[in-house]
Scaffold this motif. Structure first.
Motif, short mmCIF file in Angstrom:
data_model
loop_
_atom_site.label_atom_id
_atom_site.label_comp_id
_atom_site.label_asym_id
_atom_site.label_seq_id
_atom_site.Cartn_x
_atom_site.Cartn_y
_atom_site.Cartn_z
N LEU A 130 -13.19 5.15 59.65
CA LEU A 130 -13.37 5.48 58.23
C LEU A 130 -14.79 5.94 58.11
CD1 LEU A 130 -11.84 2.60 56.04
CD2 LEU A 130 -10.95 4.90 56.46
N HIS A 131 -14.97 7.13 57.56
CA HIS A 131 -16.29 7.73 57.55
C HIS A 131 -16.57 8.33 56.18
CE1 HIS A 131 -19.65 9.16 60.04
NE2 HIS A 131 -19.69 10.20 59.23
N GLY A 132 -17.80 8.17 55.70
CA GLY A 132 -18.20 8.76 54.43
C GLY A 132 -19.10 9.96 54.67
N PHE A 133 -18.83 11.07 54.02
CA PHE A 133 -19.69 12.25 54.21
C PHE A 133 -20.29 12.68 52.87
CE2 PHE A 133 -15.43 13.93 53.42
CZ PHE A 133 -15.66 14.89 52.45
N GLU A 134 -21.46 13.26 52.97
CA GLU A 134 -22.11 13.85 51.78
C GLU A 134 -22.40 15.30 52.10
OE1 GLU A 134 -24.92 11.03 49.61
OE2 GLU A 134 -25.24 10.48 51.69
N GLY A 135 -22.14 16.20 51.19
CA GLY A 135 -22.46 17.62 51.40
C GLY A 135 -21.77 18.16 52.64
N GLU A 136 -22.47 18.96 53.42
CA GLU A 136 -21.88 19.61 54.60
C GLU A 136 -21.67 18.60 55.72
OE1 GLU A 136 -20.84 22.78 54.79
OE2 GLU A 136 -21.34 22.86 52.67
N ILE A 137 -20.66 18.88 56.57
CA ILE A 137 -20.41 18.05 57.74
C ILE A 137 -21.03 18.75 58.95
CG2 ILE A 137 -18.61 17.16 59.29
CD1 ILE A 137 -16.81 17.14 56.68
N ASP A 138 -22.00 18.08 59.59
CA ASP A 138 -22.68 18.69 60.73
C ASP A 138 -22.02 18.25 62.04
OD1 ASP A 138 -24.60 19.95 59.14
OD2 ASP A 138 -25.73 18.08 58.98
N ALA B 59 -0.50 4.82 56.72
CA ALA B 59 0.18 6.12 56.79
C ALA B 59 -0.58 7.07 57.73
CB ALA B 59 0.30 6.73 55.40
N ALA B 60 -1.91 7.00 57.72
CA ALA B 60 -2.70 7.85 58.62
C ALA B 60 -2.48 7.41 60.07
CB ALA B 60 -4.18 7.76 58.26
N ALA B 61 -2.36 6.11 60.28
CA ALA B 61 -2.11 5.61 61.64
C ALA B 61 -0.72 6.04 62.11
CB ALA B 61 -2.24 4.09 61.66
N ALA B 62 0.26 5.97 61.21
CA ALA B 62 1.62 6.37 61.58
C ALA B 62 1.68 7.85 61.91
CB ALA B 62 2.59 6.04 60.44
N ALA B 63 0.77 8.64 61.32
CA ALA B 63 0.71 10.08 61.62
C ALA B 63 -0.12 10.34 62.88
CB ALA B 63 0.12 10.84 60.42
N GLY B 64 -0.62 9.28 63.48
CA GLY B 64 -1.37 9.45 64.74
C GLY B 64 -2.77 10.00 64.56
N LEU B 65 -3.30 9.93 63.35
CA LEU B 65 -4.62 10.51 63.11
C LEU B 65 -5.73 9.68 63.77
CD1 LEU B 65 -4.47 11.65 59.36
CD2 LEU B 65 -3.74 12.84 61.43
N ALA B 66 -6.86 10.36 64.01
CA ALA B 66 -8.02 9.69 64.59
C ALA B 66 -8.83 8.96 63.52
CB ALA B 66 -8.90 10.70 65.31
N GLY B 67 -8.78 9.46 62.30
CA GLY B 67 -9.56 8.80 61.27
C GLY B 67 -9.42 9.43 59.89
N ILE B 68 -10.19 8.86 58.98
CA ILE B 68 -10.18 9.27 57.57
C ILE B 68 -11.62 9.50 57.14
CG2 ILE B 68 -9.63 8.53 55.20
CD1 ILE B 68 -7.46 6.69 56.38
N ALA B 69 -11.85 10.64 56.51
CA ALA B 69 -13.20 10.94 56.01
C ALA B 69 -13.17 11.04 54.50
CB ALA B 69 -13.70 12.25 56.62
N LEU B 70 -14.11 10.37 53.86
CA LEU B 70 -14.15 10.28 52.39
C LEU B 70 -15.47 10.82 51.88
CD1 LEU B 70 -12.97 6.57 52.24
CD2 LEU B 70 -11.54 8.61 51.97
N GLU B 71 -15.42 11.47 50.74
CA GLU B 71 -16.65 11.93 50.12
C GLU B 71 -17.41 10.70 49.61
OE1 GLU B 71 -16.11 14.56 46.84
OE2 GLU B 71 -18.17 15.32 46.93
#
Lengths: 290, 290
Positions: free
Chosen positions: A280-288, A245-257
Motif C-alpha cells: 500500500l503506497h501513497g503518492f503525491e504529484g508525479e510518480i518518479d 479484491a486486489a489480491a484475488a486479481a493477483g495485483l502487486a499493490g495499491i497506490a493511493l493519492e
C-alpha cells in the motif's frame, strides 16, 4: 441567534450513508475534540451508528432534515458514506420542504456523480449551512505519503502506477471514475459506475481467462480523486475488501493519492495487505522511478 | 524477381485470426476483383476459411510464414481477426526464423495492444512486405455515415453519444480501449482489456442492480478507433453479438465512427438492431445536436 450563526461549541452535522466510514468519521472527529450530531439516512446507514444516537431521516424528509440541523445549532455539515442507489424522489411522498426543493434535486440527479453531489452541496449552502469535507474533521483516516504497508514498489510497479494514474486522471477530467489498474505496462481496466471492487473482479477474470498474462503478483490499482474533485462531495476510499479484491486479481499493490483517499478500517486494511503480500503506497504529484 | 517486387496480379496475403471477419474480408476482397492468399493462424482461425484453401501456420512458424508469402509472390499483407490470448512464444518450439525474430517479438508483447500490433507491422515491413488495412481491400464492410439501421438518435441519445465519444477519445490517447457507454448524461462504463461485449454485460448488470436508473431504452454505446490508431493493426468491429449485448443492457443505440469500424455479418447485425429497436448510427468528426 440565527440558524447560520455557529456557537463556539456547535456540533457538526454528519449526514451518514452506508458503510463503515460514517462511524469511523464520527469517532475520529470526537477523538479530535469535535462535537458531532449524527443523521442517519434511512435504508442506507449502518447500525454501527447507534452509539452516536443519530436522528434517522428518509429521502422524503429534506424539510425536516434542515429544521433538525438548525434546531441542533449546526452550521457545518459533513456528507459521508455510500448511497446504494440513486434515490428516485418522484416515488417518495415528500414533506413540504422536500417538494419545494424537488425541481433542483431532480436536476441534480442528471449528470455524473460528481456534479450530482456538488449540486447537493449547493442546496445545503442555500439554506445557510457550510458543507465541509469528512477529511477536515477526521484527517487521521487519510492515506499518507510513501510506504503505508508492505514493501516499496519495484520498477515494474512504479511504471504501472504511472500508467494507471494517467488513466484515472484522464477519466476523472470527464467525471467518470476514480480508479484504474495497469499491469505489464498496459492499462487493463478502468472504473465506471460499477465501482472499484467490481473493476477488480474483472481484473481477476481477465487473468483467469488468459486475456491478461502475468506471472506471480503483478499490476497496480491506483485510486485517486478526480482532478479538481470536490472532496466534500465524494472522497475516494479503500478498505479491507479492496485489498482482498486486489489480491484475488493477483495485483502487486495499491497506490493511493496521499491526503485525498480514506483508508477505512485501517488496522484490518493494513493487516490484509501485509497478509496477502501487497504493498500500500501513497503518492503525491508525479510518480518518479520505474 | 525479388520477393518484394509485386507482380501485377500478385495476391494479397491475408493472415487470419479468429472470428467471422477474416472470411468476410477475403470474400469482399475477391468480390472487388482482388486475388487473395489466405493464411490461417492455427488454433485461432475458423473453419469458414476452408473454402479459401488457406495455409495453416502456428505461432512458432514465423520463418515459414515469411517464406510461404514470398513464394506465393505476395507483397501486400493484411492482418485480420482476433487472437484469443497473447501468444507465449517462450513456450513454443519455434522454427529458426521464429527464434531469430524472438527478441523483437517478445519486446512487442510488452505494452498496450496498439503498440504490440504496430511493432508486428514493423517486423513485416523489415521483411520487405507492405502491411495494408483490411478496410483497404474490403471497404464494403465499413460503417458509413448517418442512419445505418433503426431510427434517428434523439436529443438524449445525441448527448450520450457525445459524452461516450469524448471518453473513448481520452482513453484511446492512452492506448486503452475503443468503446464506452453513456446513459442519462453520464459515462457509466469504459472498455479496458475485457472487450466491448463484456463491458456491455457490465452495463446490463448496472441496470439490474439499480446502480444506474433509467426507464425504457436509454444510453448509447460508442465505438471508434483510437485517435491516431493504425487501422492496419486493429480495426474496431461490431457484429450481431454487439447488438444483442447492447439490447440486453437496455441501450437506445450504437454509434460508430464512419469509415473506421467494420460491421461483421452486416445483414444479421442490421436485422438484430431493427428487431430489438436499437439505432445504428455512423458519425464523422464532432457530434452535433442533442
Amino acid at each position: 441567534m440565527t440558524a447560520s450563526a455557529p456557537r463556539s461549541d456547535a456540533p457538526v452535522a454528519v449526514i451518514c450513508g452506508g458503510g463503515v466510514l460514517p462511524a469511523e468519521v464520527l469517532e475520529a472527529a470526537q477523538a479530535a475534540g469535535r462535537k458531532v450530531f449524527a443523521i442517519a439516512i434511512k435504508g442506507e446507514a449502518s447500525e454501527a451508528l447507534d452509539r452516536f444516537r443519530p436522528v434517522s431521516l428518509g429521502w422524503g424528509q429534506i424539510g425536516k432534515l434542515f429544521d433538525t440541523m438548525k434546531k441542533a445549532g449546526c452550521r457545518d455539515v459533513v456528507l459521508i458514506g455510500g448511497v446504494s442507489r440513486r434515490p428516485d424522489f418522484r416515488s417518495v411522498a415528500g414533506d413540504l420542504g422536500t417538494l419545494r426543493r424537488l425541481p433542483r434535486i431532480v436536476a441534480a440527479l442528471k449528470g455524473g456523480d460528481d456534479s450530482l453531489l456538488v449540486k447537493v452541496i449547493g442546496i445545503f449552502e442555500d439554506e445557510g449551512f457550510r458543507v465541509i469535507g469528512a477529511h477536515e474533521i477526521a484527517p487521521s483516516l487519510l492515506a499518507g505519503s510513501g510506504v503505508i504497508a508492505g514493501a516499496q514498489p519495484d520498477g515494474d510497479a512504479l511504471r504501472d502506477m504511472r500508467l494507471a494514474r494517467q488513466a484515472v486522471e484522464a477519466l476523472g477530467r470527464l467525471d467518470i471514475g476514480q480508479a484504474a489498474v495497469a499491469l505489464g505496462g498496459r492499462v487493463i481496466a478502468v472504473e465506471g459506475a460499477e465501482g472499484t471492487d467490481a473493476m477488480l473482479g474483472r481484473c481477476a477474470e481477465l487473468r483467469r481467462n488468459g486475456r491478461v498474462n502475468a506471472k506471480g503478483r503483478a499490476g497496480v490499482l491506483v485510486k485517486r480523486a478526480k482532478p479538481g474533485q470536490d472532496l466534500r462531495a465524494d472522497l475516494p476510499a479503500i478498505g479491507p475488501n479492496t485489498v482482498e479484491a486486489a489480491a484475488a486479481a493477483g495485483l502487486a499493490g495499491i497506490a493511493l493519492e496521499a491526503g485525498c483517499v480514506f483508508i477505512a478500517e485501517r488496522e484490518a486494511t493494513l493487516a490484509a495487505a501485509r497478509g496477502k503480500g501487497l504493498f500500500l503506497h501513497g503518492f503525491e504529484g508525479e510518480i518518479d522511478g520505474g
